[in-house]
Design an enzyme around this catalytic site. Structure first.
Site, short mmCIF file in Angstrom:
data_model
loop_
_atom_site.label_atom_id
_atom_site.label_comp_id
_atom_site.label_asym_id
_atom_site.label_seq_id
_atom_site.Cartn_x
_atom_site.Cartn_y
_atom_site.Cartn_z
N LYS A 150 0.85 -1.20 0.00
CA LYS A 150 0.00 0.00 0.00
C LYS A 150 0.88 1.25 0.00
O LYS A 150 2.10 1.16 0.23
CB LYS A 150 -0.90 -0.03 1.23
CG LYS A 150 -0.12 0.00 2.54
CD LYS A 150 -0.97 -0.39 3.73
CE LYS A 150 -0.13 -0.35 5.00
NZ LYS A 150 -0.82 -0.94 6.15
N TYR A 186 14.57 30.07 5.39
CA TYR A 186 13.32 30.72 5.82
C TYR A 186 13.25 30.80 7.34
O TYR A 186 13.60 29.85 8.04
CB TYR A 186 12.12 29.92 5.34
CG TYR A 186 11.86 30.01 3.86
CD1 TYR A 186 11.49 31.24 3.28
CD2 TYR A 186 11.96 28.89 3.05
CE1 TYR A 186 11.23 31.32 1.92
CE2 TYR A 186 11.69 28.96 1.69
CZ TYR A 186 11.33 30.19 1.13
OH TYR A 186 11.06 30.27 -0.20
C1 LIG Z 1 0.12 -1.81 6.81
C2 LIG Z 1 -0.39 -3.11 7.30
C3 LIG Z 1 0.47 -4.20 7.44
C4 LIG Z 1 1.98 -4.11 7.29
O1 LIG Z 1 2.50 -3.54 8.46
P1 LIG Z 1 4.11 -3.36 8.66
O2 LIG Z 1 4.21 -2.84 10.04
O3 LIG Z 1 4.54 -2.36 7.64
O4 LIG Z 1 4.71 -4.68 8.46
C5 LIG Z 1 -0.10 -5.42 7.76
N1 LIG Z 1 -1.43 -5.53 7.96
C6 LIG Z 1 -2.27 -4.49 7.87
C7 LIG Z 1 -3.72 -4.68 8.12
C8 LIG Z 1 -1.78 -3.24 7.56
O5 LIG Z 1 -2.61 -2.20 7.47
#
Ligand SMILES: *Cc1c(COP(=O)(O)O)cnc(C)c1O
Length: 359
Positions: A35, A255
């Site tokens: 994602k 800035y």
């Molecule tokens: C993002 C996510 C993961 C992965 O988590 P990490 O800490 O990056 O390994 C796994 N399961 C769900 C439901 C998530 O939202």
């Protein structure tokens, strides 16, 4: 001419990290979590590099569209499920698997009359209090899903840890204790562990693990970095010295004059600002590598540029010299600690305007 700022993605590191995680959870299949543009690494190129993954998980249906368009054939799980009839039909066309976590999604599935048989993951909220049915609701939800027509191809159960990265917390054990009694007798496939779960809670491995961060070579634990876990950073954010200036004691840089020289200083202006995803919350003193040597960020990050105090570098940098903002020599975990945030945020913040170079 090389790009002034670029994201160097080590696809071999991605594959090596996948292999390491398989070794850590040898009886589980791996659903690679890609994602948020694969945590900034590039959605499609990461999926193609991780062709050995057993499945992929994304947050939004647009991500599934891109993956299917690129020819990705593995199972794809929508971690937040679908919102509305149109999305449900789109998910069917994409042959995406769905998390089911609320009554609206249940109702959509009950109304669905299409030919596609979904694989459904019922989300149980065992303590995160974000998505999922409460334990006491689970039996009724499961029963309703078993009665769907067309029948689901697979019914599975999933939960998510809230504190798996905290090694001295008993929260994960408590979450598991809420999960087991609900699912133990069902005889279906289960999934619990994120990266920290895989590395710290072997009891949570079950049928499917869901690593995100660790796949990218980054540690989910605050007190160690990826290389200490046998992982290899896949992302290096590389930049370039744009110009150099001599700053007199008492003069400010940038800035708001946030940083003021206390001695005659040499400052390198480097490509890379908040338009590229560098956080303005990066403080004076945050580490930056110039020609592989540690220097310190000074002054507020601008949109396209940042300033780095290179006074103490033995080898005086020149325009065009190499800068590493984080990556294989400068752990992103360390930069995140300086910024008062988690490495996830730095990785995901890298903006799409930064060109990706795959190796
Ligand atoms: C993002 C996510 C993961 C992965 O988590 P990490 O800490 O990056 O390994 C796994 N399961 C769900 C439901 C998530 O939202």
């Amino acid at each position: 001419m090389r790009r002034l700022i670029r994201l160097h993605i080590d696809t071999q590191a991605l594959r090596a990290n996948l292999a390491i995680l398989r070794q850590r959870a040898p009886r589980s299949r791996v659903m690679a979590v890609i994602k948020a543009n694969a945590y900034g690494h590039g959605l499609v190129s990461t999926a193609l590099a991780l062709a050995e993954a057993d499945a992929f998980a994304v947050a939004r249906i647009e991500e599934a569209v891109q993956l299917r368009a690129a020819g990705v054939r593995q199972p794809l799980l929508l971690l937040e499920g679908v919102y509305g009839r149109e999305q449900l039909l789109e998910a069917a066309a994409l042959q995406a698997d769905l998390v089911v976590h609320n009554p609206l999604q249940l109702a959509l599935l009950q109304e669905y009359r299409g030919a596609h048989r979904f694989s459904l993951w019922v989300k149980i909220d065992t303590g995160m209090n974000r998505l999922g049915f409460r334990p006491e609701q689970f039996a009724a939800v499961w029963q309703r899903l078993q009665q769907l027509t067309p029948a689901p191809l697979q019914l599975r159960a999933i939960t998510h840890f809230s504190r798996a990265d905290e090694l001295d917390s008993d929260a994960s054990a408590a979450q598991l204790a809420r999960f087991w009694p609900l699912v133990q007798s069902l005889g279906v496939e289960l999934s619990i562990a994120n990266s920290a779960g895989i590395l710290a809670h072997p009891a949570s491995h079950v049928h499917w693990v869901r690593p995100g961060l660790a796949l990218y070579g980054v540690s989910p634990f605050a007190d160690r970095i990826g290389s200490q876990l046998g992982l290899k950073a896949a992302m290096t954010l590389e930049s370039t010295v744009l110009t150099l200036r001599e700053v007199a004691a008492g003069e400010s840089v940038g800035y708001g004059a946030r940083w003021r020289a206390t001695r005659p200083s040499r400052v390198a202006i480097v490509a890379g600002g908040y338009g590229d995803g560098l956080l303005c919350s990066l403080p004076d003193g945050a580490p930056v590598l110039v020609n592989g040597r540690r220097a310190r960020l000074v002054g507020r990050v601008s949109m396209d540029m940042s300033a780095v105090d290179v006074t103490d570098l033995e080898h005086v940098p020149a325009v065009g010299d190499a800068v590493e903002l984080w990556g294989h020599q400068l752990p992103v975990e360390e930069v995140a600690r300086h910024a008062g945030t988690i490495p996830y945020e730095l990785l995901c913040a890298v903006s799409q305007r930064v060109p990706v170079e795959l190796f």
